[in-house]
Design an enzyme around this catalytic site. Structure first.
Site, PDB file in Angstrom:
ATOM      1  N   PRO A   1     -19.887   9.801 -14.080  1.00  0.00           N
ATOM      2  CA  PRO A   1     -19.367   9.696 -15.448  1.00  0.00           C
ATOM      3  C   PRO A   1     -20.385   9.296 -16.498  1.00  0.00           C
ATOM      4  O   PRO A   1     -20.061   9.272 -17.674  1.00  0.00           O
ATOM      5  CB  PRO A   1     -18.288   8.618 -15.316  1.00  0.00           C
ATOM      6  CG  PRO A   1     -18.774   7.739 -14.222  1.00  0.00           C
ATOM      7  CD  PRO A   1     -19.464   8.641 -13.250  1.00  0.00           C
TER       8      PRO A   1
ATOM      9  N   CYS B   1     -23.654   4.614  -3.748  1.00  0.00           N
ATOM     10  CA  CYS B   1     -22.864   3.382  -3.779  1.00  0.00           C
ATOM     11  C   CYS B   1     -22.064   3.268  -2.484  1.00  0.00           C
ATOM     12  O   CYS B   1     -20.857   3.064  -2.491  1.00  0.00           O
ATOM     13  CB  CYS B   1     -21.952   3.335  -4.998  1.00  0.00           C
ATOM     14  SG  CYS B   1     -20.872   4.765  -5.201  1.00  0.00           S
TER      15      CYS B   1
END
Length: 444
Positions: free
Chosen positions: A262, A375
């Site tokens: 994003p 992540c």
């Protein structure tokens, strides 16, 4: 590690989470969100548009989400409490009502009378759960009267995840990870270079962390916070800000951000003065990136295409690859990810990461640099990827890393010179997202 479920309470939601007048519909919506999150990846976010949720007034909708998230974070402990009081497993709809009620009373500290009353009303309204209304009432009043008893934080982790992390990181680290998973994290902000972190921290009742991130326990709509409309900052976990700092873009350089949406890292790169090309396969996800670029007054060339299919002959001074992954390191903010991820996903995504790494390497100029990050807590998506990549690509070598200069915990530095950031690091400050980060320089 046995303990009572009550502990450090997550920062209070700025919604009516304790008011007795929040009705049955909000609790029903909380159950819808909870079950959607348990059913699959992205389920909770998708369920926000369901009629039972979208039709609620804003404060009630926020309350429903807060309850669902609290239930997800403490699901194992809540089920431990229920299983001690249930002689046999009730239908899922009944267990959902009980889970929602206990998340309110034991985590969000909603008054028991309000939670029990609305739980019984929920049971009464559906013919399938109506025969269990007395059971719902008895179980919840029993917990309120006698207390929840002892629970284990590790029970909130799926068994296969707990087993993997125990084998990889050891028993003590597993226990620390389970503890940090229980509570709602603070909000982290990254800002443009000209903006003073100390001033932002003062405006949001926060503190400036090492590296320049501001962390705040403030809740509510971030769009209403000072500096948002002016484009001074954007929301980004402190660990998520490390990869772009490690890439160290400079004014005048041409930089590629692959898998950019994003967009927090794209904003960091653009703020450096570099010319940034941001790629992502999802046009929908890129809409948020475009909106943040406009709000912050930053610019980047945006391309909606998968990185491995990009037909462009440019090479770059620096390339950032934040690869698609299981995202198991984001469980503090997205507790549903641990329930949605399946063992097979690790190998499936590792294959995608392999292809993307090779595609990214082709974009790096001689003398340039590549930062790879995920992540994820899983070694197959981090350390194993880079070991295999360096064997395939002798033109690249690991570059030295200074954690302190990047705003990363010192203990995150691995013997190989990479970063393995664990959510339990900086636990005294509330933890971090889990990340693996490596910088690879291409020999000139």
């Amino acid at each position: 590690m046995a303990e009572k479920i009550r502990g450090p309470r997550p920062p209070r939601q700025e919604v009516r989470d304790e008011a007795a007048d929040i009705g049955v519909e909000a609790r029903l919506a909380a159950g819808v969100l909870l079950n959607a999150a348990l059913e699959g990846r992205g389920g909770l976010d998708a369920a926000l548009s369901f009629r039972e949720v979208a039709a609620l007034p804003g404060p009630d909708r926020a309350f429903a989400r807060a309850v669902a998230m609290a239930a997800l974070r403490r699901l194992g402990e809540i089920d431990q409490i229920l299983d001690r009081r249930l002689q046999k497993a009730p239908p899922l709809a009944v267990r959902t009502i009980l889970r929602v009620a206990l998340a309110q009373t034991l985590v969000l500290e909603t008054p028991a009378f309000a939670a029990v009353s609305t739980a019984v009303k929920l049971a009464e309204r559906d013919p399938k759960t109506r025969p269990y209304k007395n059971l719902v009432n008895a179980v919840l009043r029993g917990v309120d009267r006698e207390g929840p008893g002892l629970t284990t934080a590790e029970s909130n982790l799926p068994d296969w995840i707990a087993a993997r992390w125990r084998a990889t990181y050891g028993e003590a680290t597993l226990a620390a990870l389970a503890l940090v998973a229980r509570d709602e994290p603070a909000t982290d902000l990254s800002m443009k270079p000209a903006v003073d972190p100390a001033a932002v921290a003062a405006s949001v009742d926060g503190e400036a962390l090492t590296g320049g991130t501001v962390r705040t326990g403030k809740r509510g709509d971030v769009a209403a916070w000072p500096g948002f409309e002016d484009g001074d900052w954007w929301v980004q976990d402190a660990a998520a800000a490390v990869p772009a700092r490690l890439l160290a873009p400079k004014a005048g350089e041409i930089v590629a951000d692959l898998c950019a949406a994003p967009g927090g890292k794209t904003l960091q790169l653009a703020a450096s003065g570099a010319a940034v090309v941001a790629l992502d396969r999802s046009e929908t996800r890129l809409k948020r990136l475009r909106a943040n670029l406009e709000r912050t007054g930053l610019s980047a060339e945006i391309v909606a295409v998968p990185a491995e299919d990009w037909e462009d002959d440019r090479t770059f001074d620096a390339v950032l690859l934040d690869a698609p992954c299981t995202a198991t390191g984001t469980f503090r903010r997205n507790p549903e990810v641990l329930r949605a991820t399946k063992p097979a996903d690790v190998a499936k995504l590792a294959d995608v990461q392999h292809r993307l790494l090779d595609a990214a390497a082709e974009r790096v100029k001689p003398g340039g640099r590549l930062v790879y990050c995920v992540c994820s807590m899983e070694r197959e998506e981090g350390e194993t990827q880079i070991i295999a990549f360096l064997r395939r690509n002798p033109a690249f070598k690991t570059a030295p890393v200074d954690p302190a200069a990047l705003g990363a915990p010192a203990e995150a530095l691995t013997p190989e010179g990479w970063l393995r950031i664990l959510p339990s690091m900086w636990a005294e400050k509330g933890g971090l997202d889990g990340f693996f980060v490596a910088r690879l320089d291409r020999v000139a």
